[in-house]
Design an enzyme around this catalytic site. Structure first.
Site, short mmCIF file in Angstrom:
data_model
loop_
_atom_site.label_atom_id
_atom_site.label_comp_id
_atom_site.label_asym_id
_atom_site.label_seq_id
_atom_site.Cartn_x
_atom_site.Cartn_y
_atom_site.Cartn_z
N ASN A 1 -9.33 -0.47 -9.52
CA ASN A 1 -8.21 -1.34 -9.16
C ASN A 1 -8.27 -2.66 -9.93
OD1 ASN A 1 -5.85 -1.45 -7.66
ND2 ASN A 1 -6.79 -2.51 -5.96
N ARG B 1 -15.39 -5.71 -5.10
CA ARG B 1 -16.28 -4.68 -5.67
C ARG B 1 -17.75 -5.09 -5.63
NH1 ARG B 1 -12.21 -6.46 -8.33
NH2 ARG B 1 -10.35 -5.18 -8.63
N LYS C 1 -12.52 9.03 -10.10
CA LYS C 1 -12.27 8.42 -11.41
C LYS C 1 -13.51 7.73 -11.96
CE LYS C 1 -10.25 5.88 -14.70
NZ LYS C 1 -11.02 4.66 -14.70
N PRO D 1 -11.27 12.18 -16.57
CA PRO D 1 -11.01 10.98 -15.75
C PRO D 1 -9.51 10.68 -15.69
CG PRO D 1 -12.76 10.56 -17.35
CD PRO D 1 -12.15 11.88 -17.70
N ASP E 1 -6.86 8.22 -14.45
CA ASP E 1 -6.38 6.94 -13.95
C ASP E 1 -4.85 6.95 -13.99
OD1 ASP E 1 -5.87 6.81 -16.63
OD2 ASP E 1 -6.37 4.69 -16.80
#
Length: 299
Positions: free
Chosen positions: A133, A186, A228, A245, A247
């Site tokens: 994000n 995070r 991801k 992956p 996204d």
DNA sequence: CCACAGGACGGCT
DNA sequence: AGCCGTCCTGTG
């Protein structure tokens, strides 16, 4: 002129650096700006400066000559050969993928010089936890500040650079101390992941033994690691090449060009696995770079 | 000031 | 299993 050889490459040692001849399928902009790494910066002469492990280096490509400043022949054997994935025939990969369809041909034509870097596992893991994000300039900034604050100081060309912080260092820092690097929400994931890795609560050797799905599930036990982030970590540290992956950009390009409708993540994963099989990781990289640079699917 | 861009997670169905 | 609100920060 004197040269040494390693696995088919001729390496010339010069003052404070090496030159590797006949490096094919390589473009520095494609490789360093395709979203797989965060610690390389472009210089005005087209070269890139970056920190890998405990070395700051400058890399320049002149035709098919790869020039690495601040590296020796032994460094090439220990690190650079693997880091730049020089043992892999990207021409063959591109040939196989180009036969698939016109979309892949266009994507490969656009990012013909992408090589998937075999990066340090720990740095890749934390970098992609930060990527959740988040946007690339912010990810770079946070990784840079974390290195400055918690890494080791190294010198190159009269400038100071910083190595990426160790597991132990990040594990012992409190969340508040990590927060100043700009990681936001995070940081608690970084802290908890560092502690789990330090304490051996996750068996990382499994990643090399298990298949793609098993490796993914193993990594997803770490906080801040979902599908991801797990796939990116596996691909960019050279552990698995059959991951895809997905996204927002990959999702957009797949929906726009392959599905011609909205598609769920699981649907996209299944398609990529069936269609690209063991080359899924490479296909993803060409598609991602093509989609993001051309803003595919945003209108 | 607000809208928007980015994945993981947890609570809900 | 799938959907959706929330998390942080910078930019337009």
């Amino acid at each position: 002129m004197e040269y040494k050889e390693y696995k088919g490459y001729r390496i010339f040692e010069k003052e404070n650096g090496i030159i590797i001849e006949n490096v094919k399928d390589f473009n520095l902009v494609h490789t360093f700006e395709c979203g797989q790494c965060f610690r390389w910066t472009r210089e005005s002469n087209g070269s890139f400066t970056g920190v890998v492990r405990d070395k700051a280096v400058n890399v320049l490509l002149e035709g098919e000559n790869l020039i690495i400043e601040n590296a020796t022949f032994n460094d090439f054997i220990d690190l650079w050969y693997d880091y730049f994935d020089l043992g892999r025939d990207y021409s063959e990969i591109k040939r196989v993928l180009s036969r698939k369809d016109e979309i892949m041909r266009k994507a490969i034509d656009f990012g013909y010089g992408i090589r998937i870097l075999r990066q340090d596992f720990w740095e890749t893991l934390i970098s992609f936890i930060i990527s959740a994000n988040n946007r690339i300039p912010m990810i770079k900034k946070t990784v840079e500040q974390m290195s400055r604050k918690f890494g080791k100081e190294i010198e190159f060309n009269g400038k100071t650079y910083y190595t990426f912080p160790s597991v132990e260092k990040l594990a012992e820092e409190c969340i508040e101390s990590l927060q100043v690097c700009g990681g936001g929400f995070r940081c608690k994931y970084i802290s908890e992941t560092a502690k789990m890795v330090r304490n051996g609560e996750i068996d990382l050797s499994l990643l090399y033994v298990l298949d793609r799905n098993g490796a993914r599930k193993t990594l997803e036990k770490l906080p801040g690691v979902g599908p991801k982030v797990a796939d990116c970590t596996l691909l960019y540290s050279g552990i698995k090449y059959d991951v895809f992956p997905t996204d927002v950009w990959v999702k957009r390009v797949m929906e726009e060009l392959y599905f011609h409708r909205t598609a769920s993540l699981t649907e996209i994963q299944k398609f990529a696995s069936d269609y690209f099989s063991e080359l899924a990781g490479f296909a993803q990289q060409y598609l991602f770079y093509y989609a993001r640079e051309n803003r595919i699917g945003t209108n």
